[in-house]
Design an enzyme around this catalytic site. Sequence first.
Site, PDB file in Angstrom:
ATOM      1  N   GLU A  65      67.842  41.387  10.231  1.00 34.73           N
ATOM      2  CA  GLU A  65      66.875  42.403   9.762  1.00 34.73           C
ATOM      3  C   GLU A  65      66.742  42.404   8.240  1.00 34.73           C
ATOM      4  O   GLU A  65      66.621  43.441   7.614  1.00 34.73           O
ATOM      5  CB  GLU A  65      67.233  43.794  10.305  1.00 34.73           C
ATOM      6  CG  GLU A  65      67.047  43.866  11.817  1.00 34.73           C
ATOM      7  CD  GLU A  65      67.133  45.259  12.392  1.00 34.73           C
ATOM      8  OE1 GLU A  65      66.967  46.239  11.654  1.00 34.73           O
ATOM      9  OE2 GLU A  65      67.367  45.349  13.607  1.00 34.73           O
TER      10      GLU A  65
HETATM   11  C1  LIG Z   1      72.825  37.884  16.219  1.00 37.80           C
HETATM   12  C2  LIG Z   1      71.467  37.643  15.673  1.00 37.80           C
HETATM   13  C3  LIG Z   1      70.385  38.370  16.144  1.00 37.80           C
HETATM   14  C4  LIG Z   1      69.096  38.121  15.659  1.00 37.80           C
HETATM   15  N1  LIG Z   1      68.029  38.769  16.212  1.00 37.80           N
HETATM   16  C5  LIG Z   1      66.764  38.385  15.862  1.00 37.80           C
HETATM   17  C6  LIG Z   1      65.617  38.900  16.547  1.00 37.80           C
HETATM   18  O1  LIG Z   1      65.729  39.737  17.437  1.00 37.80           O
HETATM   19  N2  LIG Z   1      64.403  38.433  16.197  1.00 37.80           N
HETATM   20  C7  LIG Z   1      64.228  37.527  15.196  1.00 37.80           C
HETATM   21  O2  LIG Z   1      63.099  37.146  14.931  1.00 37.80           O
HETATM   22  N3  LIG Z   1      65.296  37.044  14.512  1.00 37.80           N
HETATM   23  C8  LIG Z   1      66.542  37.431  14.837  1.00 37.80           C
HETATM   24  N4  LIG Z   1      67.631  36.913  14.174  1.00 37.80           N
HETATM   25  C9  LIG Z   1      67.422  36.060  13.032  1.00 37.80           C
HETATM   26  C10 LIG Z   1      67.847  36.714  11.731  1.00 37.80           C
HETATM   27  O3  LIG Z   1      66.958  37.719  11.374  1.00 37.80           O
HETATM   28  C11 LIG Z   1      67.999  35.590  10.708  1.00 37.80           C
HETATM   29  O4  LIG Z   1      69.256  35.019  10.944  1.00 37.80           O
HETATM   30  C12 LIG Z   1      67.849  36.040   9.294  1.00 37.80           C
HETATM   31  O5  LIG Z   1      66.527  36.369   9.042  1.00 37.80           O
HETATM   32  C13 LIG Z   1      68.283  34.972   8.302  1.00 37.80           C
HETATM   33  O6  LIG Z   1      67.680  33.761   8.605  1.00 37.80           O
HETATM   34  P1  LIG Z   1      68.561  32.426   8.692  1.00 37.80           P
HETATM   35  O7  LIG Z   1      69.755  32.755   9.514  1.00 37.80           O
HETATM   36  O8  LIG Z   1      67.732  31.307   9.136  1.00 37.80           O
HETATM   37  O9  LIG Z   1      69.033  32.218   7.221  1.00 37.80           O
HETATM   38  P2  LIG Z   1      68.259  31.470   6.046  1.00 37.80           P
HETATM   39  O10 LIG Z   1      66.926  32.094   5.809  1.00 37.80           O
HETATM   40  O11 LIG Z   1      68.313  30.027   6.276  1.00 37.80           O
HETATM   41  O12 LIG Z   1      69.196  31.867   4.838  1.00 37.80           O
HETATM   42  C14 LIG Z   1      70.537  31.340   4.706  1.00 37.80           C
HETATM   43  C15 LIG Z   1      71.180  32.041   3.511  1.00 37.80           C
HETATM   44  O13 LIG Z   1      70.393  31.825   2.348  1.00 37.80           O
HETATM   45  C16 LIG Z   1      69.968  33.065   1.794  1.00 37.80           C
HETATM   46  N5  LIG Z   1      68.599  32.916   1.301  1.00 37.80           N
HETATM   47  C17 LIG Z   1      67.509  32.509   1.967  1.00 37.80           C
HETATM   48  N6  LIG Z   1      66.433  32.516   1.155  1.00 37.80           N
HETATM   49  C18 LIG Z   1      66.851  32.932  -0.053  1.00 37.80           C
HETATM   50  C19 LIG Z   1      66.217  33.154  -1.311  1.00 37.80           C
HETATM   51  N7  LIG Z   1      64.908  32.971  -1.482  1.00 37.80           N
HETATM   52  N8  LIG Z   1      66.968  33.576  -2.332  1.00 37.80           N
HETATM   53  C20 LIG Z   1      68.298  33.805  -2.191  1.00 37.80           C
HETATM   54  N9  LIG Z   1      68.949  33.614  -1.034  1.00 37.80           N
HETATM   55  C21 LIG Z   1      68.237  33.181   0.022  1.00 37.80           C
HETATM   56  C22 LIG Z   1      70.051  34.059   2.943  1.00 37.80           C
HETATM   57  O14 LIG Z   1      70.229  35.378   2.484  1.00 37.80           O
HETATM   58  C23 LIG Z   1      71.263  33.562   3.699  1.00 37.80           C
HETATM   59  O15 LIG Z   1      72.432  34.017   3.077  1.00 37.80           O
HETATM   60  C24 LIG Z   1      68.915  37.155  14.645  1.00 37.80           C
HETATM   61  C25 LIG Z   1      70.010  36.441  14.154  1.00 37.80           C
HETATM   62  C26 LIG Z   1      71.262  36.659  14.662  1.00 37.80           C
HETATM   63  C27 LIG Z   1      72.408  35.822  14.155  1.00 37.80           C
END
Ligand SMILES: Cc1cc2nc3c(=O)[nH]c(=O)nc-3n(C[C@H](O)[C@H](O)[C@H](O)COP(=O)(O)OP(=O)(O)OC[C@H]3O[C@@H](n4cnc5c(N)ncnc54)[C@H](O)[C@@H]3O)c2cc1C
Length: 623
Positions: free
Chosen positions: A436
């Site tokens: 979120e």
């Molecule tokens: C248990 C669980 C439930 C979830 N439920 C849902 C759901 O119901 N629906 C849905 O759509 N998604 C869901 N998600 C997805 C979740 O919202 C994402 O994991 C989250 O948005 C982060 O995306 P990512 O994991 O791909 O990380 P990434 O976007 O790849 O980021 C990896 C790291 O880099 C950092 N980062 C990324 N971009 C930047 C930037 N520009 N500047 C600085 N730091 C940055 C992030 O903060 C993070 O620490 C869920 C995930 C999990 C694990």
Amino acid sequence: MKTETAAASEPNSIIDTSKMSPEQRAALELTEAARAETRDGFVSDLFMGHFTFPALHPFPVQRPEDHDQGDAFLLRLGDFLKAHVDPDEIDRTGEIPDEVFAGLAKLGAFGIKIPVEYGGLGLSQTNYCRAAMLLGSYCGNLTALLSAHQSIGVPQPLILFGNEEQKRRWLPRVAAGEVSAFALTEPKVGSDPAKMETRGEPTADGAHFIINGEKLWCTNGVKAGVIVVMARTPDKNGRNQITAFVVDMDTPGVEVVRRCHFMGLRALYNGVIRFTNVKVPRENILLAEGKGLRVALTTLNTGRLTLPAACVGLSKRCLEIARVWAAERVQWGQEIGKHAAIAEKIARLAAETFAMESMTLYAASLVDRDKQADVRLEAAMCKLWATERCWEHVNEAMQIRGGRGYETAQSLAARGEEPVPIERLLRDSRINTIFEGSSEIMRLFIAREALDPHLKIGAPMLDTRLPWKTRAEAAGRAALRYVGWYPRQWLGPLADAGLRFSDLHPRLAAHVRWAARASHRLARALFHAMALHGPKLEREQMLLGRFVDIGTELFAIAATCSRAHALHTPEARELADLFARGARLKVERLFDALHHHTDRTGYRVAQRVLAGDHRWLEAGVLG
Ligand SMILES: Cc1cc2nc3c(=O)[nH]c(=O)nc-3n(C[C@H](O)[C@H](O)[C@H](O)COP(=O)(O)OP(=O)(O)OC[C@H]3O[C@@H](n4cnc5c(N)ncnc54)[C@H](O)[C@@H]3O)c2cc1C
């Protein structure tokens, strides 16, 4: 007619994207196009050096009828949880029993905020948050189930953006217990929706869209009957378009490919969902074609309040566990709570939990005052602050419980000890700073909103895409605006010194007055940073993060002191006082770190680490 290239390069935001890579530009332009204008409010004013304390003082108190309505539901929910839900069993088996789904549905827990006319309970945002607190203190899996269903799943976007026909069609179903979900994330789309690969192509007659793609980590997706799916629809004027569709899960071509499993929240029905030529009628579009990101962002604005509320519940539970154990456990001749190192943790836990609750209740009250209220800054600050603090609280509670903190509840019970589930609570809560909106993204999001008033004034003169005449005019306007504003940020503290906050207890008044002065200092520092870095400030994430953290602490001080005043007890004052003292020290350190930091060196070293220059350090490990 404009050519596509011309239209694409035309400024559509006040941020100069001309020197960014195409990928960065696409990401930024997409989110900029989806963002709504920031409205004035206590939090946004803070960053401009306007400390509008009357916005949260007197602290909004829940109307007695509303409170009673909430109490009645919480009583039923609490009784049900105690009698029918074993959170450790759910954690161990990774399944939520059918009777629990049925019982929650009977209680109306799937439609807490859905208006009565559509079959829901029609409770207020504050009561919904109170329910999230109760759930958060007890069972993370049920919290995630109900939150993903109604904070981001079908109900919330439908309430906000659905037309009457859509509401009549889906709301009664989801209120009655049909599980819903929200599918945005994809393998390449985490925080950056510009890379979305799921496509929605209109049919020749335009009456339907054919959706193809794969969504990742869709919470509730494995059990859902209906979900909101974000898909890329044909570009307009060379710009990405994302559209939100409501999709029934029994539509041909929708397939749950697998269920995902995690460190905590082991009973999350979270999955990978594939869409193969899924035919969805145009009537299923929420808001309008191309407005999907607006739907997602706005949904999350209020939806984001559920997590901090759940964190309040969890932190309260940690406080209880820590208090009981630290008073009972004797080591080195006295109760461990009498040892200063443990006492400090307990006091901080209590003070910060009180602050967390104050911020969350304040933000919830804004929504209750106006359902369409723009609480994006307040909600983002609550989400960022509460999830980070709560994680520390669970960690500290585990530390206070010592070895027993690390032992599973089942193992404790088997040895005849009380099955205190800190180990489960810690695993379940780790995700809160990631989903979120991760903490990093929350800081960028808040910084963007905080900078908005300055960007509106100053950005056009620095925007190299604009003709020089426009930039010169903008510079003139900026000079006029800042010539009055800037000195006030130095004189403001003098004027604020005259403010007595006279109804507040002197100790609380001193903290609020200090916060008012700090807001001028924050506004000045932000202005100096803009002048120094110009459009490149957007890249100074560490610096921006400090501004955001200062603003968030000031919001926390103000909300906590105002609420302590409203509660009118020496205990509330004591906690508010301790909290504010700690927050002030933190803010001082953050101001200091604006000038004394290792950001540049750290960044350089990180790039060398990433390039492999320090792989020597990884010798001696099994990868
Ligand atoms: C248990 C669980 C439930 C979830 N439920 C849902 C759901 O119901 N629906 C849905 O759509 N998604 C869901 N998600 C997805 C979740 O919202 C994402 O994991 C989250 O948005 C982060 O995306 P990512 O994991 O791909 O990380 P990434 O976007 O790849 O980021 C990896 C790291 O880099 C950092 N980062 C990324 N971009 C930047 C930037 N520009 N500047 C600085 N730091 C940055 C992030 O903060 C993070 O620490 C869920 C995930 C999990 C694990």
